[in-house]
Write a protein that holds these residues in place. Structure first.
Motif, mmCIF file in Angstrom:
data_model
loop_
_atom_site.group_PDB
_atom_site.id
_atom_site.type_symbol
_atom_site.label_atom_id
_atom_site.label_comp_id
_atom_site.label_asym_id
_atom_site.label_seq_id
_atom_site.Cartn_x
_atom_site.Cartn_y
_atom_site.Cartn_z
ATOM 1 N N PHE A 96 -67.814 1.255 -17.422
ATOM 2 C CA PHE A 96 -66.495 1.761 -17.805
ATOM 3 C C PHE A 96 -65.922 2.663 -16.720
ATOM 4 C CE2 PHE A 96 -67.481 0.238 -22.015
ATOM 5 C CZ PHE A 96 -66.245 0.005 -22.580
ATOM 6 N N MET A 97 -66.762 3.415 -16.032
ATOM 7 C CA MET A 97 -66.255 4.317 -14.991
ATOM 8 C C MET A 97 -65.597 3.526 -13.868
ATOM 9 S SD MET A 97 -68.252 7.305 -12.904
ATOM 10 C CE MET A 97 -67.391 8.292 -11.655
ATOM 11 N N VAL A 98 -66.254 2.455 -13.423
ATOM 12 C CA VAL A 98 -65.673 1.630 -12.356
ATOM 13 C C VAL A 98 -64.375 0.987 -12.842
ATOM 14 C CG1 VAL A 98 -66.020 -0.373 -10.888
ATOM 15 C CG2 VAL A 98 -67.899 1.214 -11.276
ATOM 16 N N ALA A 99 -64.381 0.458 -14.080
ATOM 17 C CA ALA A 99 -63.195 -0.221 -14.604
ATOM 18 C C ALA A 99 -62.025 0.751 -14.773
ATOM 19 C CB ALA A 99 -63.527 -0.885 -15.939
ATOM 20 N N ILE A 100 -62.286 1.921 -15.364
ATOM 21 C CA ILE A 100 -61.211 2.895 -15.605
ATOM 22 C C ILE A 100 -60.695 3.462 -14.288
ATOM 23 C CG2 ILE A 100 -60.603 5.061 -16.721
ATOM 24 C CD1 ILE A 100 -61.025 2.790 -18.654
ATOM 25 N N MET A 101 -61.593 3.704 -13.332
ATOM 26 C CA MET A 101 -61.143 4.213 -12.036
ATOM 27 C C MET A 101 -60.269 3.183 -11.327
ATOM 28 S SD MET A 101 -63.340 5.675 -8.796
ATOM 29 C CE MET A 101 -63.621 7.258 -9.552
ATOM 30 N N THR A 102 -60.631 1.908 -11.437
ATOM 31 C CA THR A 102 -59.810 0.859 -10.842
ATOM 32 C C THR A 102 -58.422 0.837 -11.472
ATOM 33 O OG1 THR A 102 -61.794 -0.465 -10.420
ATOM 34 C CG2 THR A 102 -59.671 -1.607 -10.356
ATOM 35 N N MET A 103 -58.361 0.959 -12.791
ATOM 36 C CA MET A 103 -57.072 1.004 -13.482
ATOM 37 C C MET A 103 -56.274 2.229 -13.046
ATOM 38 S SD MET A 103 -58.444 -0.156 -17.246
ATOM 39 C CE MET A 103 -56.858 -0.002 -18.062
ATOM 40 N N HIS A 104 -56.964 3.352 -12.825
ATOM 41 C CA HIS A 104 -56.286 4.568 -12.363
ATOM 42 C C HIS A 104 -55.674 4.359 -10.982
ATOM 43 C CE1 HIS A 104 -55.250 8.692 -11.881
ATOM 44 N NE2 HIS A 104 -56.194 8.964 -11.005
ATOM 45 N N MET A 105 -56.420 3.700 -10.085
ATOM 46 C CA MET A 105 -55.902 3.437 -8.742
ATOM 47 C C MET A 105 -54.691 2.508 -8.804
ATOM 48 S SD MET A 105 -57.837 5.056 -6.444
ATOM 49 C CE MET A 105 -57.765 4.164 -4.904
ATOM 50 N N ILE A 106 -54.748 1.502 -9.668
ATOM 51 C CA ILE A 106 -53.616 0.581 -9.822
ATOM 52 C C ILE A 106 -52.395 1.319 -10.335
ATOM 53 C CG2 ILE A 106 -52.756 -1.396 -11.139
ATOM 54 C CD1 ILE A 106 -55.578 -2.557 -11.016
ATOM 55 N N GLN A 107 -52.596 2.185 -11.334
ATOM 56 C CA GLN A 107 -51.474 2.955 -11.889
ATOM 57 C C GLN A 107 -50.845 3.864 -10.827
ATOM 58 O OE1 GLN A 107 -52.055 6.651 -13.007
ATOM 59 N NE2 GLN A 107 -49.810 6.699 -12.969
ATOM 60 N N VAL A 108 -51.682 4.529 -10.054
ATOM 61 C CA VAL A 108 -51.180 5.411 -8.997
ATOM 62 C C VAL A 108 -50.392 4.608 -7.972
ATOM 63 C CG1 VAL A 108 -51.884 6.887 -7.068
ATOM 64 C CG2 VAL A 108 -52.976 7.155 -9.300
ATOM 65 N N PHE A 109 -50.894 3.422 -7.630
ATOM 66 C CA PHE A 109 -50.219 2.571 -6.656
ATOM 67 C C PHE A 109 -48.867 2.101 -7.183
ATOM 68 C CE2 PHE A 109 -49.481 -1.784 -4.990
ATOM 69 C CZ PHE A 109 -49.267 -1.448 -3.664
ATOM 70 N N LEU A 110 -48.833 1.620 -8.429
ATOM 71 C CA LEU A 110 -47.580 1.113 -8.987
ATOM 72 C C LEU A 110 -46.557 2.209 -9.231
ATOM 73 C CD1 LEU A 110 -48.873 -1.555 -11.552
ATOM 74 C CD2 LEU A 110 -47.800 -1.963 -9.328
ATOM 75 N N VAL A 344 -42.823 -6.217 -4.318
ATOM 76 C CA VAL A 344 -43.948 -6.562 -3.447
ATOM 77 C C VAL A 344 -45.215 -5.868 -3.937
ATOM 78 C CG1 VAL A 344 -44.872 -6.403 -1.111
ATOM 79 C CG2 VAL A 344 -42.466 -6.989 -1.464
ATOM 80 N N ALA A 345 -45.091 -4.604 -4.352
ATOM 81 C CA ALA A 345 -46.244 -3.865 -4.859
ATOM 82 C C ALA A 345 -46.797 -4.523 -6.121
ATOM 83 C CB ALA A 345 -45.853 -2.417 -5.141
ATOM 84 N N VAL A 346 -45.892 -4.935 -7.015
ATOM 85 C CA VAL A 346 -46.323 -5.600 -8.241
ATOM 86 C C VAL A 346 -47.018 -6.923 -7.912
ATOM 87 C CG1 VAL A 346 -45.537 -6.634 -10.411
ATOM 88 C CG2 VAL A 346 -44.475 -4.536 -9.579
ATOM 89 N N LEU A 347 -46.458 -7.675 -6.961
ATOM 90 C CA LEU A 347 -47.052 -8.948 -6.563
ATOM 91 C C LEU A 347 -48.443 -8.736 -5.958
ATOM 92 C CD1 LEU A 347 -46.684 -12.010 -6.257
ATOM 93 C CD2 LEU A 347 -45.665 -11.567 -3.999
ATOM 94 N N ILE A 348 -48.593 -7.697 -5.152
ATOM 95 C CA ILE A 348 -49.899 -7.397 -4.551
ATOM 96 C C ILE A 348 -50.929 -7.135 -5.636
ATOM 97 C CG2 ILE A 348 -51.171 -5.669 -3.217
ATOM 98 C CD1 ILE A 348 -48.710 -5.394 -1.433
ATOM 99 N N VAL A 349 -50.558 -6.354 -6.647
ATOM 100 C CA VAL A 349 -51.490 -6.041 -7.735
ATOM 101 C C VAL A 349 -51.853 -7.300 -8.507
ATOM 102 C CG1 VAL A 349 -51.716 -4.834 -9.944
ATOM 103 C CG2 VAL A 349 -50.764 -3.647 -7.965
ATOM 104 N N ILE A 350 -50.862 -8.116 -8.831
ATOM 105 C CA ILE A 350 -51.119 -9.338 -9.612
ATOM 106 C C ILE A 350 -52.048 -10.280 -8.845
ATOM 107 C CG2 ILE A 350 -50.065 -11.423 -10.558
ATOM 108 C CD1 ILE A 350 -47.604 -9.735 -11.242
ATOM 109 N N VAL A 351 -51.736 -10.511 -7.572
ATOM 110 C CA VAL A 351 -52.554 -11.426 -6.766
ATOM 111 C C VAL A 351 -53.971 -10.881 -6.611
ATOM 112 C CG1 VAL A 351 -52.861 -12.407 -4.464
ATOM 113 C CG2 VAL A 351 -50.598 -12.409 -5.524
ATOM 114 N N THR A 352 -54.092 -9.576 -6.351
ATOM 115 C CA THR A 352 -55.415 -8.972 -6.179
ATOM 116 C C THR A 352 -56.245 -9.085 -7.446
ATOM 117 O OG1 THR A 352 -54.516 -7.395 -4.567
ATOM 118 C CG2 THR A 352 -56.638 -6.864 -5.561
ATOM 119 N N VAL A 353 -55.634 -8.778 -8.591
ATOM 120 C CA VAL A 353 -56.354 -8.860 -9.869
ATOM 121 C C VAL A 353 -56.773 -10.293 -10.166
ATOM 122 C CG1 VAL A 353 -56.121 -8.567 -12.368
ATOM 123 C CG2 VAL A 353 -55.294 -6.785 -10.836
ATOM 124 N N LEU A 354 -55.879 -11.258 -9.912
ATOM 125 C CA LEU A 354 -56.207 -12.659 -10.162
ATOM 126 C C LEU A 354 -57.344 -13.129 -9.261
ATOM 127 C CD1 LEU A 354 -52.690 -14.319 -10.633
ATOM 128 C CD2 LEU A 354 -54.441 -13.953 -12.372
#
Length: 484
Positions: A96-110, A344-354
């Motif tokens: 959960f720590m890795v998953a939540i931290m990843t979500m935190h980084m995505i939120q900060v980026f977006l 572009v930022a949203v597209l980067i996140v979508i492509v990276t997650v996929l």
């Protein structure tokens, strides 16, 4: 009550607790930052606290020795009261720590929260993510089972390919040229002392930066960041719309942290701990040592690389990705923050997650590697054995006992290294099957010296029955159009 008040005032006069609370938990934040999008940072901190507490408890029993590590984990799983649950909470807390931290980084980026003046806040977060992954890897090694042993062997092999300093890095990693008793002690030091210490130092720095530079306000389209005006603008936001983090803005953080704690405890109770999976034995080669989920995408990417790209990707890609992450707040420092105006930022996140999601799935299924236990764990479906002749049934037995199922699925179950056999009779004639088995071809090795003619005949006889009733068998022809 009067005595208690005097004691409280006496302590406050010496420890300045009121001033400390006002400067930390009670500091003012933008009112619109009390949002569900802002709860991932506190959730990550909660996971780390759980890891520290459960890890300290596990250290009372765990013995970092190659002779005792596996035994101590078995003792925790089966003898120590609630030892299995403590291990499970530690494992799921890590996930959960890795998953939540990843979500935190995505939120900060977006949300553009890495831009001026919070560049160092982002940089410290990137290093926190790297050290968290380091904690996860060293923790996996401490299980010291077959998966951990061979996973570490692969990691050491990759490290050894670093130009110029490869051998020295392997020696530093393994505490010697090979995996030995000192290796586990080295990883125990990394996992329990060195990396947690670095994480605590970085968390302190990260929180200090949050307090001094403030929490990013909820971004709005058209509200751009300009260095000349942003500081004064943020002070005005705090002055007109600011609220104390405690108690006004912490509500959603507390709710999310409570739900997160329940989720970790529930997953630990239902799914239990991971491993240990077999005593580590260098003489038993593990063809596919699968890492924990957060490394599955890397595992899959490395497995799928063509040979000529290995060195370039192994050492070039991490440097490029790390450089982009660390350089992001410096080359994209001002301008729009809202994700609505940053496609572009949203597209980067979508492509990276996929991409990471697909690679993780492939890493979990690992279709490129044989399932070495498929022949003994996955029986041939009964539907494929009905109304078969004695020779065909004998061929089915050979197909199973010769471990063909490790690479070829039947009825949707088995290995995926080679093509499924459910419709093999529609693709190959009997002669082609014989030639493929004896001579091999493609990714399939030749079995001409390992199977007798009678065994080949029986296997081919059975394989000729493997086709749907509505599809004709393959025709004897060199013209591919006739086969269609």
């Amino acid at each position: 009550m009067n005595t208690a008040r005097k004691i409280a005032l006496w302590l406050d006069d010496r420890l300045h607790l009121t001033a400390l609370f006002t400067a930390t938990a009670g500091h003012e934040v933008p009112a619109n930052s009390g949002s569900w999008f802002y709860v991932f940072g506190s959730g990550t901190l909660l996971c780390f606290v759980i890891q520290v507490i459960t890890g300290a408890c596990l250290a009372f029993v765990y013995i970092p020795s190659t002779n005792e590590a596996y035994t101590s984990l078995e003792y925790l799983n089966h003898a120590q009261f609630l030892g299995w649950y403590l291990r499970a909470v530690h494992v799921w807390g890590s996930n959960f720590m890795v998953a939540i931290m990843t979500m935190h980084m995505i939120q900060v980026f977006l949300f553009g929260a890495y831009k001026y003046p919070r560049e160092l806040t982002w940089v410290s977060g990137v290093f926190l993510l790297l050290f968290t992954l380091g904690m996860a890897f060293t923790g996996q090694v401490l299980r010291f089972d077959q998966d951990a042993y061979w996973g570490l062997s692969i990691g050491a092999s990759i490290t050894g390919r670093i130009p110029l300093i490869g051998a020295q890095m392997v020696h530093l990693l393994l505490a010697g040229p090979i995996i030995a008793g000192e290796t586990l002690s080295r990883f125990f030091t990394f996992h329990v002392f060195l990396i947690p210490g670095l994480i605590i130092a970085l968390i302190s720095m990260h929180l200090r930066l949050v307090l001094t530079k403030g929490i990013n306000e909820y971004p709005k389209p058209g509200d751009k960041v300009r260095r000349e005006t942003y500081d004064a603008k943020y002070k005005e936001i705090i002055k007109t719309q600011g609220v104390p983090f405690v108690p006004d803005a912490i509500g959603k953080d507390l709710i999310f942290s409570g739900l997160l704690l329940i989720a970790i405890l529930t997953c630990a109770a239902i799914f239990g701990p991971k491993g240990p999976l077999g005593v580590p034995d260098p003489t038993i080669v593990d063809t596919s040592p699968r890492p924990d989920f957060y490394f599955l995408s890397i595992f899959a990417a490395l497995a799928l690389l063509p040979a000529w790209m290995e060195v370039l990707i192994l050492f070039g890609a991490p440097l490029v990705v790390l450089s982009l992450l660390l350089g992001l707040p410096f080359f994209d420092n001002t301008g729009e923050k809202s994700a609505r105006t940053r496609p572009v930022a949203v597209l980067i996140v979508i492509v990276t997650v996929l991409v990471l999601g697909v690679l993780t799935y492939m890493g979990e299924t690992s279709p490129w590697s044989p399932h070495m236990t498929a022949w003994s764990e996955n029986p041939i479906p009964v539907a494929y054995l009905r109304h078969r002749t004695p020779l065909q049934l004998r061929g089915a037995a050979f197909l199973q006992n010769k471990q063909c199922r490790n690479c070829h699925a039947l009825g949707g179950v088995g290995g995926e290294r080679g093509p499924a056999l459910d419709d093999v009779a529609t693709r190959l004639t009997a002669d082609e099957m014989v030639r493929q088995i004896i001579q091999g071809g493609g990714n399939m090795p030749a079995y001409g010296k390992k199977l007798s003619p009678a065994e080949v005949e029986a296997i081919v006889s059975f394989m000729q029955t493997l086709r749907p009733n509505y599809r004709p068998a393959a025709l004897v022809s060199t013209n591919p159009e006739i086969r269609k």
